[in-house]
Design an enzyme around this catalytic site. Structure first.
Site, mmCIF file in Angstrom:
data_model
loop_
_atom_site.group_PDB
_atom_site.id
_atom_site.type_symbol
_atom_site.label_atom_id
_atom_site.label_comp_id
_atom_site.label_asym_id
_atom_site.label_seq_id
_atom_site.Cartn_x
_atom_site.Cartn_y
_atom_site.Cartn_z
ATOM 1 N N SER A 293 -11.298 0.019 6.371
ATOM 2 C CA SER A 293 -10.845 0.595 5.746
ATOM 3 C C SER A 293 -9.995 -0.656 5.211
ATOM 4 O O SER A 293 -9.973 -0.618 4.003
ATOM 5 C CB SER A 293 -9.325 0.745 6.555
ATOM 6 O OG SER A 293 -9.275 0.085 7.484
ATOM 7 N N HIS B 27 -14.447 6.434 3.665
ATOM 8 C CA HIS B 27 -13.466 5.993 3.918
ATOM 9 C C HIS B 27 -12.456 7.028 4.122
ATOM 10 O O HIS B 27 -11.827 7.899 3.358
ATOM 11 C CB HIS B 27 -12.591 5.096 3.327
ATOM 12 C CG HIS B 27 -11.184 4.767 4.122
ATOM 13 N ND1 HIS B 27 -10.291 4.081 2.713
ATOM 14 C CD2 HIS B 27 -10.858 4.417 4.922
ATOM 15 C CE1 HIS B 27 -9.520 3.819 4.006
ATOM 16 N NE2 HIS B 27 -9.409 3.635 5.268
ATOM 17 N N GLU C 154 -12.460 8.465 0.598
ATOM 18 C CA GLU C 154 -12.475 7.345 -0.667
ATOM 19 C C GLU C 154 -14.245 7.248 -0.111
ATOM 20 O O GLU C 154 -14.873 6.715 0.954
ATOM 21 C CB GLU C 154 -12.034 6.468 -0.183
ATOM 22 C CG GLU C 154 -10.580 5.928 -0.874
ATOM 23 C CD GLU C 154 -10.030 4.928 -0.427
ATOM 24 O OE1 GLU C 154 -9.499 4.611 -1.757
ATOM 25 O OE2 GLU C 154 -9.565 4.510 0.390
ATOM 26 N N ASN D 157 -6.118 1.955 0.377
ATOM 27 C CA ASN D 157 -5.024 0.817 1.005
ATOM 28 C C ASN D 157 -4.819 -0.279 -0.057
ATOM 29 O O ASN D 157 -3.635 -1.374 0.367
ATOM 30 C CB ASN D 157 -5.633 0.341 1.620
ATOM 31 C CG ASN D 157 -5.999 1.013 3.181
ATOM 32 O OD1 ASN D 157 -4.972 1.320 3.477
ATOM 33 N ND2 ASN D 157 -6.801 0.947 3.746
#
Length: 718
Positions: A440, A461, A473, A511
């Site tokens: 991540s 991800h 992702e 993120n």
């Protein structure tokens, strides 16, 4: 078309979507097959064609019954074609479309011949409304067969009689629940609720439907079961209380952000109290109003975007390689979730590798627990569960890894460990095996740094919990091959995910835009804003949970791990408040160790703030900012970073950025995503608000260069 069709049958020639085949047994087969489309959808322009067919049926006295069936192998009718709503300039235009559908279905319901819907595959929205207008419904027991009215998910309501016919058929409460959630019912549930009259194997669907078509029209009993339901649904005071409670519960959930649930309740109530005719009129008018709302517009754009994305390859013109066997490294929560979606959704064998036998057992248990719940609820058979569990195997070494096509790595966030995993896979697998890392935070370039075959290394991800979160992702570094990108995107789709391709870099996309939003929430705590005030403000704005609660859910240790990578890559604007260190050194990791910003030991675990957190941080909280200001400060940080990501090519386009934020972090769907929301506000307004906070609060709010330029030249993202 049927196993028992009589020798003499005549098909009405047609160039459209419908074919009428008359048989000697007194049953006509009305088949729908929209040319050039994989699924049947109802279009307004079919009105004349259907009317002509119904005229033909009405004038032919030899026709006793009609079976409505799909000419498609895998679906009945997937709903109405919502692209036609874009042409509506006014609410009246949309009301006319709804009234047209209602008129056709009314006519079917009032036909002399008995109409039977023979359903295999999805019958959703307008498809179920068509079936409800028929006198009987028979469906197959196939896993793909489901019936539902999902219009609420597009900010609409069922506009062709669904709000009126379903409550009369199965009772108000069950019908209302189906319409307000939009969730479909499988074959067995549909039979239990009373939506369908019979569930049969696909091989005899037509035969059984023909038997129903030769029956007289049914005289159905009142759907209310049990004394309590009778009191609630058939008496004036009972109904008033039921609708009042439904409104309260709906508002508590939607916070008033979505208009369609309120209209659904209103229209059902009108029909029940004032009769079918009044109900249909109210339904068509409400449908017209909802089509013109900004919320429905945004929700329909999301639908079109995800439909488009399903058709795209990772790299244009590069066909994917099929993944026949998968390896998962690490049996933790993420590894277990990845193994689950791979075996159950993609239907591919998975080999789980862990250094401990307990790790493998835990990963297996993850799948067992979810599947066993489904067996208990009778969604699937025990034999189906066993079949899916049989696709999972485990190993403590690399045995069985020789012929694996893709390995998904889900070990600890430690660069050396991940690089060792790459080396292990290169040594123990084929030359073409893809190494996909579920990191991540660590850039994929660093993970692939020492690889002998860096072209096979990619990021994949997932978001927690993997079985529920729809986004993945796909992160390519500069050496990842096009074939690997396309194959990984296709693999994620097979797992039921919506994959978004993003460029490598700290935090990737989701993120990276989440971090400044979370940091701002933490800064507000340190400014003395009460934690519950911050969380309530963002939930009211439209997020499913507030930022502080989210940090507790994800794990404070996990949530803050990414910050150093972001600071290293992008500098000071990502620096987290030092308060996080205090919280962590007090042993607070959040929900997982029952110690965080919220109290997990009291009477309402996780519902109330742990007051001792203020003492720890030396604060006495008092609210100075309005809900609107709290939400604006947090959200502007996210919007600003999203604009930078697009400008730097981290995401390929605004559409991917919107879908990523909605599916990855629950950005309010009715606002359409960060980029559509900025367009709605106006880029000039966004820049003005960022400048306001930049002066009032600090430089971190300075608007991104791209936004300043867009504001100057009056541009928008779409």
């Amino acid at each position: 078309m049927s196993q028992n069709t009589e020798a003499n049958e005549a098909a009405t020639p047609t160039t459209g979507a419908f074919t009428l085949t008359k048989q000697d047994n007194g049953v006509a087969i009305l088949s729908m097959d929209v040319p050039g489309e994989s699924m049947n959808t109802l279009k307004a322009e079919f009105g004349d064609e259907i009317s002509a067919m119904l005229d033909d049926i009405e004038q032919d006295n030899s026709i006793k019954g009609v079976v409505v069936i799909s000419g498609k192998r895998n679906s009945f009718v997937a709903g109405a074609d919502i692209s036609m709503l874009a042409a509506c300039k006014t609410a009246e235009d949309a009301t006319t479309i709804a009234a047209g559908g209602q008129a056709v279905f009314d006519r079917i319901e009032n036909m002399k011949a008995t109409f039977v819907a023979a359903i295999h595959g999805p019958a959703l929205g307008g498809g179920l409304e068509l079936a409800l207008a028929c006198h009987y419904r028979v469906c197959t027991d196939a896993p793909s067969t489901q019936v539902g009215l999902p219009e609420v998910q597009l900010g609409l309501l069922p506009g062709s009689g669904g709000t009126q016919r379903l409550p009369r058929l199965i009772g108000i409460q069950q019908a209302m629940k189906m319409m307000l959630t939009g969730s479909p019912a499988r074959a067995k549930q549909a039979k239990k609720y009373g939506i369908v009259d019979e569930v049969v194997p696909e091989s005899v669907l037509l035969k059984v439907a023909e038997q129903f078509a030769l029956k007289r029209k049914p005289e159905r009993e009142a759907p209310q079961k049990g004394l309590m339901n009778k009191v609630l649904e058939t008496t004036g005071p009972g109904r008033n209380m039921m609708f009042k409670k439904a409104r309260e519960a709906t508002f508590a959930k939607t916070k008033g952000n979505y208009p369609s649930p309120g209209y659904i309740i209103d229209v059902i109530e009108t029909g029940i109290n004032d009769g079918m005719k009044a109900g249909l009129k109210a339904e068509a008018e409400a449908f017209g109003k909802l089509v013109m709302t900004p919320e429905s517009f945004q929700l329909r754009q999301i639908f079109f975007a995800t439909t488009e994305m399903k058709k795209e390859n990772g790299v244009e013109g590069v066909s994917p390689t099929k993944m026949k066997k998968v390896g998962v490294l690490g049996g933790g929560l993420m590894g277990g979730g990845i193994a689950f979606v791979t075996s159950t959704k993609a239907g591919v064998p998975v080999r789980i590798k862990d250094v401990r036998a307990e790790g493998i057992a835990n990963a297996m248990k993850y799948s067992y627990d979810i599947l066993n719940k489904k067996v208990k609820k009778r969604f699937i058979r025990n034999s189906e569960m066993q079949k899916q569990l049989a696709l999972l195997t485990g190993t403590l070494d690399y045995s069985g890894y020789k012929d694996i096509d893709i390995v998904v790595e889900a070990v600890f966030e430690d660069l050396d460990l991940k690089q060792k995993m790459v080396a292990d896979i290169e040594e123990n697998c084929k030359e073409t095996t893809i190494f996909a890392s579920n990191t991540s935070s660590i850039p994929i370039t660093q993970i692939a740094e020492k690889a002998a075959r860096p072209e096979n290394v990619i990021g994949l991800h997932y978001f927690s919990p993997v079985d529920k979160m729809p986004l993945a992702e796909v992160i390519a570094h500069d050496k990842t091959s096009d074939d690997v990108i396309s194959s990984t995107v296709e693999f994620a789709k097979k797992q039921g995910k919506t994959p978004v391709v993003v460029k490598d870099g700290a935090g990737f996309y989701v993120n990276r835009i989440l971090a400044p939003y979370m940091n701002e929430a933490a800064n507000l705590i340190l400014d003395g804003e009460p934690i519950e005030h911050i969380d309530k403000s963002l939930v009211k704005f439209g997020f499913p949970v507030g930022p502080v609660k989210l940090l507790d859910e994800v794990g404070i240790d996990v949530g803050t791990k990414i910050i150093p990578f972001l600071v290293e890559a992008f500098g000071e604007r990502f620096t987290a408040p030092s308060a996080f260190d205090k919280v962590l050194s007090d042993g607070r990791k959040g929900k997982k160790n029952k110690k965080g910003f919220y109290d997990y030991e009291g009477k309402k675990p996780g519902k109330e703030v742990d007051e001792s957190i203020y003492e720890l941080l030396g604060l006495s909280p008092s609210s100075k900012l309005s809900e609107k200001e709290v939400a604006e400060r947090c959200v502007l940080m996210m919007l600003n970073e999203a604009a930078r990501c697009l400008d730097e090519g981290v995401i390929r386009n605004a559409r991917d950025g919107d879908i990523g934020a909605i599916f990855g972090i629950g950005f309010p769907p009715f606002l359409g995503g960060p980029f559509r929301y900025m367009d709605t506000l106006g880029i000039k307004h966004v820049v003005a608000r960022l400048n306001h906070y930049s002066t009032a609060v600090g430089d971190k709010f300075a608007p991104a260069d791209v936004l300043v330029k867009m504001a100057e030249s009056d541009k928008s993202f779409y």
